[in-house]
Design an enzyme around this catalytic site. Sequence first.
Site, PDB file in Angstrom:
ATOM      1  N   ASP A 179      46.658  41.878  34.529  1.00 38.77           N
ATOM      2  CA  ASP A 179      46.916  40.536  33.973  1.00 38.77           C
ATOM      3  C   ASP A 179      46.181  39.499  34.797  1.00 38.77           C
ATOM      4  O   ASP A 179      45.862  39.718  35.968  1.00 38.77           O
ATOM      5  CB  ASP A 179      48.423  40.231  33.909  1.00 38.77           C
ATOM      6  N   GLU A 213      51.845  41.056  37.294  1.00 37.15           N
ATOM      7  CA  GLU A 213      51.824  40.662  38.709  1.00 37.15           C
ATOM      8  C   GLU A 213      51.842  39.148  38.852  1.00 37.15           C
ATOM      9  O   GLU A 213      52.529  38.599  39.715  1.00 37.15           O
ATOM     10  CB  GLU A 213      50.579  41.239  39.407  1.00 37.15           C
TER      11      GLU A 213
HETATM   12  N1  BES Z   1      45.858  38.526  44.485  1.00 36.52           N
HETATM   13  C1  BES Z   1      46.957  37.642  44.637  1.00 36.52           C
HETATM   14  C2  BES Z   1      47.693  37.810  45.944  1.00 36.52           C
HETATM   15  C3  BES Z   1      46.983  37.241  47.151  1.00 36.52           C
HETATM   16  C4  BES Z   1      46.323  36.033  47.088  1.00 36.52           C
HETATM   17  C5  BES Z   1      47.060  37.906  48.329  1.00 36.52           C
HETATM   18  C6  BES Z   1      45.712  35.512  48.211  1.00 36.52           C
HETATM   19  C7  BES Z   1      46.454  37.391  49.452  1.00 36.52           C
HETATM   20  C8  BES Z   1      45.778  36.185  49.395  1.00 36.52           C
HETATM   21  C9  BES Z   1      47.968  37.820  43.490  1.00 36.52           C
HETATM   22  O1  BES Z   1      47.342  38.090  42.265  1.00 36.52           O
HETATM   23  C10 BES Z   1      48.718  36.517  43.318  1.00 36.52           C
HETATM   24  O2  BES Z   1      48.116  35.543  42.960  1.00 36.52           O
HETATM   25  N2  BES Z   1      50.019  36.523  43.546  1.00 36.52           N
HETATM   26  C11 BES Z   1      50.852  35.387  43.270  1.00 36.52           C
HETATM   27  C12 BES Z   1      52.267  35.892  43.104  1.00 36.52           C
HETATM   28  C13 BES Z   1      53.199  34.948  42.404  1.00 36.52           C
HETATM   29  C14 BES Z   1      52.728  34.486  41.056  1.00 36.52           C
HETATM   30  C15 BES Z   1      54.589  35.554  42.273  1.00 36.52           C
HETATM   31  C16 BES Z   1      50.772  34.355  44.381  1.00 36.52           C
HETATM   32  O3  BES Z   1      50.566  34.693  45.564  1.00 36.52           O
HETATM   33  O4  BES Z   1      50.825  33.168  44.070  1.00 36.52           O
HETATM   34 ZN    ZN Z   2      46.626  36.182  41.416  1.00 39.11          ZN
END
Ligand code: BES
Ligand code: ZN
Length: 461
Positions: free
Chosen positions: A90, A155
């Site tokens: 997604d 995710e």
């Molecule tokens: N790929 C990211 C996680 C991430 C971003 C890890 C930057 C390390 C550094 C993931 O897809 C993401 O964006 N996660 C969201 C989770 C939330 C929507 C619950 C986030 O971190 O905002």
């Molecule tokens: Zn993300």
Amino acid sequence: MNTGTVLEYANNNLNHFIDELKEFVRIPSISSSAHHRHEVKRCAVFLRDRMNEMGLTRAEVIETPGHPIVYGEWLNDPRKPTVLLYGHYDVQPVDPLDMWETPPFEPDVRDGRMYGRGTVDDKGQVYVHFKAVQSWLNAEKTLPLNVKFIIEGEEEIGSENLSSFLKNHRELLKADVAVISDTPMHKKGMPSICYGLRGMAYFQIDVRGSKQDLHSGSFGGATKNPIQALSEMLNDMKDEKGRILIRGFYDDVVDVAPDEREALATLPFDEEAYRKEIGVPRLFGETGYTVLENIWCRPTLDVCGIWGGFTEEGVKTIIPASAHAKVSMRLVPDQDPEKIGDLFEAHVASMAPPEVEVSVTRMHGGMPFLADTAHPAFEAARKALEKGFGAPSVFIREGGSIPFLDTLVKELRIPCLLVGFGLPEENAHAPNEWLDLENYDKGILSSIHLYEELSKITSRQ
Ligand code: BES
Ligand code: ZN
């Protein structure tokens, strides 16, 4: 088994791998948009078909109350370790659309980069593993270890369905080690193993005053303005030193240990270049910590959006009936989003002026993550990345969140390697998201090595 032929296959097919990634990026799998439900499903089916094509022994689309999960496996020898490869198909919404130089779902390659929504977060990184597994199965007709893929479609909206799926299907996902490529590298040319992520707690605050907007001449002076009330409450959440003022907020925070601070200080980091890259006049963070410590190891509170009242062109003299804000907190070990939710609600309730009604809605939550890098899987990753990139790797933490990670580690009780091939400047979640194609290439080569290195760690199954 010969890694040489596998690497050769990958090197010979890189252009195909790029074209195939474009097909994946073309599917607008925006999980937060009800309009895109069919596209999200189409993306899951697309991945299942690719899994069958690459020769996995099982590939399935698993329905959930939300978006489907895609599961695939290649199980060959029970004496060998099993790696669980997790990722997400997604993507985030694309607005503001007019800021994109080329349309988000028409992937465009320019200057060694592929532009498009999801190229780095996380489709390109999911494909790194698809192409590495495909290279093994094409060149050697086998893999050095057993492989399970779990690729989810939620995710970006908190992974709730996958977490409950895992709790009910522990046996299916049983593995010796998990590998996730969904994080950035520290910088280009510096392969990175991430051993810590922040958690999160996300809220909406709604403030209500009168039953509808009021004439500010006739009523101004007799009522409390909801926007004013909201601003006062938000203002009282953080001080000028960047400390969060919610009572009890820091109770469970584990401070960064002196030896970790020393290690982080050895990482190259140019504060001025960082400031320029993000384009702010001056950086701001909690006093007493470096920028890296503040974004990786300290909790924060941010207002993500605020609205209410009259915002159109011209003037309209009103006292608005309501005001709203979205507030996110990034959490660090050992903070718990549920407990933070209780503290936040209590804090808001204690600040809410009696002239308005204030309510808090709890939205996403996710636990922070910190790995024990002493596990041999980390040494395996270090070796593999060095071979794939031709450069030594660094150990980093990151400030973002992967909500499923905590469930994965706790339910399966296995180590989790976060080996990401993104770059911090690749505009994840923003317009003009891109993926560095050299990292895509080196990510695939590193993963080919990684499976080989991980096959040497002893199986616990
Ligand atoms: N790929 C990211 C996680 C991430 C971003 C890890 C930057 C390390 C550094 C993931 O897809 C993401 O964006 N996660 C969201 C989770 C939330 C929507 C619950 C986030 O971190 O905002
Ligand atoms: Zn993300």
